[in-house]
Design a protein around this motif. Structure first.
Motif, PDB file in Angstrom:
ATOM      1  N   UNK A  84      -7.181 -18.762  23.724  1.00 35.44           N
ATOM      2  CA  UNK A  84      -7.151 -18.760  22.523  1.00 35.44           C
ATOM      3  C   UNK A  84      -6.507 -19.305  20.797  1.00 35.44           C
ATOM      4  N   UNK A  85      -5.341 -19.520  21.624  1.00 34.73           N
ATOM      5  CA  UNK A  85      -4.641 -20.211  20.007  1.00 34.73           C
ATOM      6  C   UNK A  85      -5.517 -21.756  19.676  1.00 34.73           C
ATOM      7  N   UNK A  86      -5.925 -22.576  20.357  1.00 35.66           N
ATOM      8  CA  UNK A  86      -7.127 -23.821  20.594  1.00 35.66           C
ATOM      9  C   UNK A  86      -8.545 -23.091  19.540  1.00 35.66           C
ATOM     10  N   UNK A  87      -9.296 -21.692  20.151  1.00 34.11           N
ATOM     11  CA  UNK A  87      -9.658 -21.374  18.854  1.00 34.11           C
ATOM     12  C   UNK A  87      -9.569 -21.065  18.186  1.00 34.11           C
ATOM     13  N   UNK A  88      -8.130 -20.277  17.582  1.00 36.34           N
ATOM     14  CA  UNK A  88      -8.367 -20.221  16.509  1.00 36.34           C
ATOM     15  C   UNK A  88      -8.157 -20.966  14.822  1.00 36.34           C
ATOM     16  N   UNK A  89      -7.527 -22.252  15.879  1.00 33.41           N
ATOM     17  CA  UNK A  89      -7.069 -23.512  15.195  1.00 33.41           C
ATOM     18  C   UNK A  89      -8.552 -23.703  14.782  1.00 33.41           C
ATOM     19  N   UNK A  90      -9.309 -23.978  15.581  1.00 34.17           N
ATOM     20  CA  UNK A  90     -10.720 -24.491  15.600  1.00 34.17           C
ATOM     21  C   UNK A  90     -11.849 -24.207  14.305  1.00 34.17           C
ATOM     22  N   UNK A  91     -11.126 -22.654  14.528  1.00 38.31           N
ATOM     23  CA  UNK A  91     -11.740 -21.157  13.760  1.00 38.31           C
ATOM     24  C   UNK A  91     -11.827 -22.468  11.964  1.00 38.31           C
ATOM     25  N   UNK A  92      -9.856 -21.964  12.146  1.00 33.45           N
ATOM     26  CA  UNK A  92     -10.085 -22.733  10.621  1.00 33.45           C
ATOM     27  C   UNK A  92      -9.899 -24.006   9.970  1.00 33.45           C
ATOM     28  N   UNK A  93     -10.360 -24.807  11.216  1.00 31.06           N
ATOM     29  CA  UNK A  93     -10.754 -26.039  10.666  1.00 31.06           C
ATOM     30  C   UNK A  93     -12.562 -26.599  10.495  1.00 31.06           C
ATOM     31  N   UNK A  94     -13.055 -25.787  11.056  1.00 34.11           N
ATOM     32  CA  UNK A  94     -14.437 -25.557  10.734  1.00 34.11           C
ATOM     33  C   UNK A  94     -15.449 -24.387   9.893  1.00 34.11           C
ATOM     34  N   UNK A  95     -14.287 -22.926  10.062  1.00 37.50           N
ATOM     35  CA  UNK A  95     -15.148 -22.233   8.952  1.00 37.50           C
ATOM     36  C   UNK A  95     -16.692 -21.652   9.642  1.00 37.50           C
ATOM     37  N   UNK A  96     -16.611 -20.877  10.687  1.00 38.10           N
ATOM     38  CA  UNK A  96     -18.302 -20.405  11.225  1.00 38.10           C
ATOM     39  C   UNK A  96     -18.387 -19.643  11.068  1.00 38.10           C
ATOM     40  N   UNK A  97     -18.997 -18.628  10.665  1.00 36.59           N
ATOM     41  CA  UNK A  97     -20.102 -17.302  10.212  1.00 36.59           C
ATOM     42  C   UNK A  97     -19.535 -16.340  11.157  1.00 36.59           C
ATOM     43  N   UNK A  98     -19.492 -16.679  12.463  1.00 37.44           N
ATOM     44  CA  UNK A  98     -19.695 -15.937  13.632  1.00 37.44           C
ATOM     45  C   UNK A  98     -18.769 -16.987  14.681  1.00 37.44           C
ATOM     46  N   UNK A  99     -18.173 -16.232  15.997  1.00 36.53           N
ATOM     47  CA  UNK A  99     -18.203 -16.356  17.265  1.00 36.53           C
ATOM     48  C   UNK A  99     -19.018 -15.717  18.072  1.00 36.53           C
ATOM     49  N   UNK A 100     -19.602 -16.310  18.831  1.00 36.19           N
ATOM     50  CA  UNK A 100     -20.155 -15.654  20.699  1.00 36.19           C
ATOM     51  C   UNK A 100     -19.501 -16.038  21.194  1.00 36.19           C
ATOM     52  N   UNK A 101     -18.868 -14.734  22.001  1.00 38.11           N
ATOM     53  CA  UNK A 101     -17.814 -15.274  22.984  1.00 38.11           C
ATOM     54  C   UNK A 101     -18.202 -14.706  24.709  1.00 38.11           C
ATOM     55  N   UNK A 102     -18.366 -15.354  24.870  1.00 39.99           N
ATOM     56  CA  UNK A 102     -19.446 -15.269  26.510  1.00 39.99           C
ATOM     57  C   UNK A 102     -17.602 -14.268  27.832  1.00 39.99           C
ATOM     58  N   UNK A 103     -18.377 -13.758  28.596  1.00 38.65           N
ATOM     59  CA  UNK A 103     -17.325 -13.008  29.507  1.00 38.65           C
ATOM     60  C   UNK A 103     -18.435 -12.389  30.357  1.00 38.65           C
ATOM     61  N   UNK A 104     -17.927 -13.640  31.192  1.00 39.28           N
ATOM     62  CA  UNK A 104     -18.162 -12.995  32.752  1.00 39.28           C
ATOM     63  C   UNK A 104     -17.893 -12.232  33.417  1.00 39.28           C
ATOM     64  N   UNK A 105     -16.730 -12.022  33.682  1.00 38.40           N
ATOM     65  CA  UNK A 105     -16.242 -11.899  35.081  1.00 38.40           C
ATOM     66  C   UNK A 105     -15.037 -11.181  33.979  1.00 38.40           C
TER      67      UNK A 105
END
Length: 381
Positions: free
Chosen positions: A130-151
């Protein structure tokens, strides 16, 4: 779709034979023949992966064969991506698996579908903390996150990730079987939207508005009883205790090999993890579905459901101060008995001791209660 159906059957044969070049050639030939790349991904590679999962669950394919087939499908997806490139003309989407989730192929399929539809995609792959994903969001500023959870065992972490993304102003589109085939856990955990398939997810994003469904007030009020927290905290000690109780109550375990003991420990760990997930979302069906599926997989390996029911009873006895957990375990035991009653081989009439003997004989050959990646692969993410 007849031609594509025939090609899919042939593709399954090729990946089952570990024929990487043949499988990739077939995929690229379909595109050269005019089949849209998105349809090759979703109507050929994805259903083939579902078939791989079914063959593993039925004990027709080994884990090694399933892994080899999956690796080839990953290469096939990459080959499609390399052959058909669409310049980005839409916004930016980050595509990732939740922390602890390693079933990345369905997520990769989504990423490629989005690219084919003109999105700029940051595909982060499996198990993104999670913390690494948030860092990425701050750096790239996407319009949305598509998050997968298979289990569904990853739902608590998925919840934390959803909350963190929203806290920095990025909406989350959830997908994958872990969120429930009807998306009920995505709703419960407050995702901004849910899509059952990759093309549906792409449609939602293209509309410019996610199908928002805010979580009900006090949706997770049941967590106040701290059963989930205490079970997660006691997990290691609980597994040790349950394993010791089983060995004392079930004499055939004294002759188990180290490999068989490790397989049994792994199975018990899955029971604990699915129970914890069910407690987190307060959904007994999540747990009973897992028990039913486990019984089906084990029965294909000559292990009757009575062996599962025994383990559930031990967990039930050890969790005397966990009323919600005990209700779920009782429901799971009922599901296991139902599976035994329905078994074609008459396993329901087999004594537990006989079940244990066969479990020991087969433990070295089975994969336990955990599915390989492809057992959950879908056209969705």
């Amino acid at each position: 779709m007849t031609g594509l159906t025939v090609a899919t059957a042939r593709y399954v044969e090729l990946i089952g034979e570990a024929d990487e070049y043949g499988a990739i050639d077939l995929v690229l030939d379909m595109i050269d023949a005019g089949v849209p790349a998105e349809r090759v991904l979703l109507d050929m590679i994805a259903p083939a992966q579902r078939r791989v999962g079914e063959l593993w669950a039925a004990n027709d394919w080994s884990v090694a064969r399933e892994h080899a087939a999956t690796a080839i499908s990953e290469r096939a997806v990459a080959a499609v991506a390399g052959k058909v490139r669409v310049p980005p003309g839409r916004g930016r989407v980050t595509v990732a698996c939740t922390d602890g989730e390693y079933h990345a192929l369905p997520t990769r399929l989504l990423a490629e579908v989005l690219r084919l539809r003109g999105w700029q995609v940051d595909f982060l792959g499996a198990s993104v903390p999670g913390p690494h994903l948030i860092t990425h969001l701050h750096q790239r500023g996407p319009d949305a996150v598509a998050l997968s959870c298979a289990l569904p065992t990853r739902l608590p972490r998925a919840h934390a990730t959803i909350t963190a993304c929203q806290a920095v102003g990025i909406p989350v589109l959830a997908g994958g079987r872990g969120f429930g085939e009807d998306g009920r856990f995505a709703r419960l955990l407050g995702a901004d939207g849910w899509a059952p398939t990759a093309d549906a997810a792409a449609d939602h994003l293209a509309s410019g508005r996610l199908p928002h469904f805010p979580a009900p007030i006090d949706a997770l009020a049941h967590l106040a009883d701290e059963e989930y927290t205490q079970l997660a905290r006691r997990r290691a000690d609980l597994l040790t205790t349950v394993m010791g109780t089983l060995m004392g109550a079930f004499p055939p375990m004294a002759t188990y090999s180290q490999q068989q003991l490790e397989a049994t420990t792994e199975d018990l760990a899955h029971i604990a993890d699915f129970l914890a997930a069910a407690l987190y979302v307060d959904d007994t069906r999540l747990f009973t579905d897992f028990v039913g599926w486990t019984c089906q997989v084990l029965r294909a390996r000559g292990v009757p459901a009575a062996s599962v029911a025994l383990g559930l009873r031990v967990f039930h006895d050890e969790l005397a101060e966990f009323p919600r957990a005990r209700r779920m375990l009782a429901a799971g035991a009922k599901a296991a008995r139902t599976a035994d009653d329905r078994a074609d081989d008459g396993a329901g009439d087999t004594a537990v001791e006989g079940a244990g003997d066969r479990a020991g004989d087969r433990a070295g050959d089975r994969a336990g209660a955990s599915a390989p990646a492809d057992a959950y692969s879908e056209t969705g993410h």
